[in-house]
Design a protein around this motif. Structure first.
Motif, short mmCIF file in Angstrom:
data_model
loop_
_atom_site.label_atom_id
_atom_site.label_comp_id
_atom_site.label_asym_id
_atom_site.label_seq_id
_atom_site.Cartn_x
_atom_site.Cartn_y
_atom_site.Cartn_z
N CYS A 1 19.87 28.60 -19.04
CA CYS A 1 18.64 28.09 -19.63
C CYS A 1 18.72 26.57 -19.70
CB CYS A 1 18.44 28.66 -21.02
SG CYS A 1 18.30 30.44 -21.03
N THR A 2 17.69 25.93 -19.21
CA THR A 2 17.64 24.47 -19.19
C THR A 2 16.28 24.03 -19.68
OG1 THR A 2 16.76 24.38 -16.95
CG2 THR A 2 19.17 24.42 -17.17
N TYR A 3 16.07 22.74 -19.75
CA TYR A 3 14.75 22.22 -20.11
C TYR A 3 13.68 22.86 -19.23
CZ TYR A 3 16.46 18.31 -22.99
OH TYR A 3 17.02 17.55 -23.97
N SER A 4 13.91 22.86 -17.91
CA SER A 4 12.88 23.33 -17.00
C SER A 4 12.67 24.84 -17.10
CB SER A 4 13.19 22.92 -15.56
OG SER A 4 14.43 23.46 -15.16
N THR A 5 13.74 25.64 -17.23
CA THR A 5 13.54 27.09 -17.31
C THR A 5 12.85 27.49 -18.60
OG1 THR A 5 15.70 27.57 -18.34
CG2 THR A 5 15.60 27.58 -15.92
N GLU A 6 12.94 26.65 -19.62
CA GLU A 6 12.32 26.99 -20.90
C GLU A 6 11.04 26.20 -21.16
OE1 GLU A 6 13.45 29.66 -22.57
OE2 GLU A 6 14.72 29.72 -20.79
N GLY A 7 10.53 25.54 -20.12
CA GLY A 7 9.23 24.88 -20.22
C GLY A 7 9.22 23.61 -21.05
N LEU A 8 10.34 22.95 -21.17
CA LEU A 8 10.39 21.68 -21.89
C LEU A 8 10.43 20.53 -20.90
CD1 LEU A 8 13.09 22.46 -24.60
CD2 LEU A 8 10.63 22.35 -24.93
N GLU A 9 9.84 19.42 -21.26
CA GLU A 9 9.91 18.23 -20.42
C GLU A 9 11.27 17.58 -20.61
OE1 GLU A 9 7.70 16.83 -18.28
OE2 GLU A 9 6.46 18.61 -18.53
N SER A 10 12.00 17.35 -19.53
CA SER A 10 13.31 16.71 -19.65
C SER A 10 13.18 15.27 -20.13
CB SER A 10 14.07 16.76 -18.32
OG SER A 10 13.35 16.08 -17.34
N SER A 11 12.01 14.69 -19.97
CA SER A 11 11.80 13.33 -20.44
C SER A 11 11.22 13.30 -21.86
CB SER A 11 10.86 12.60 -19.48
OG SER A 11 9.60 13.25 -19.47
#
Length: 144
Positions: free
Chosen positions: A3-13
């Motif tokens: 699970c990462t920012y992208s897989t959980e729909g969060l903006e990495s920025s």
């Protein structure tokens, strides 16, 4: 499950701190997946994970194991006792400074830059697992 920012729909920025990202991601992961352990890419993320688990009244390591990766001083605090990976950042940084000083001394000589050979230095240390109270034996969630 990764699970990462992208897989959980969060903006990495996004403006989330590492702690806040760990907190948010842990809550999303627990609600979405059957997991028994978390491995954060650094200890601050794991502090957020630990807080999320505590607020859910989950027990560490009985319900979930948590492991970080950088062995910050806070990880060894008695109340936290986070299992983590020591990668000797402080030693690598010290050696990098030594290499820079050596290179600066070489270039301060009378030789022109073009005549000085370019060297490459790779500084590595074998990582070490620091086992503390946040991890227990591996286990699988019951599927039925």
């Amino acid at each position: 499950t990764l699970c990462t920012y992208s897989t959980e729909g969060l903006e990495s920025s996004s403006d989330l701190t590492e702690y806040e990202a760990g907190f948010v991601l842990a809550n999303r992961i627990i609600d979405k997946y059957e997991v028994t352990a978390f491995v954060g890419n650094n200890d601050m993320i794991c502090l957020g994970i630990l807080d999320a688990l505590q607020r859910r009244k989950s027990k560490v390591p009985q319900d979930y194991s948590v492991c970080g990766c950088d062995n910050i001083a806070l990880s060894n605090h008695k109340a936290i006792s986070l299992t983590t990976v020591e990668n000797y950042t402080h030693l690598r940084a010290g050696e990098a400074v030594d290499v820079l000083i050596k290179k600066m001394k070489q270039h301060s000589s009378d030789k022109p830059w073009e005549e000085t050979p370019i060297s490459m230095v790779k500084i590595e240390y074998e990582p070490r697992l620091v086992v503390r109270a946040s991890t227990g034996p591996a286990r699988l969630k019951k599927l039925f």
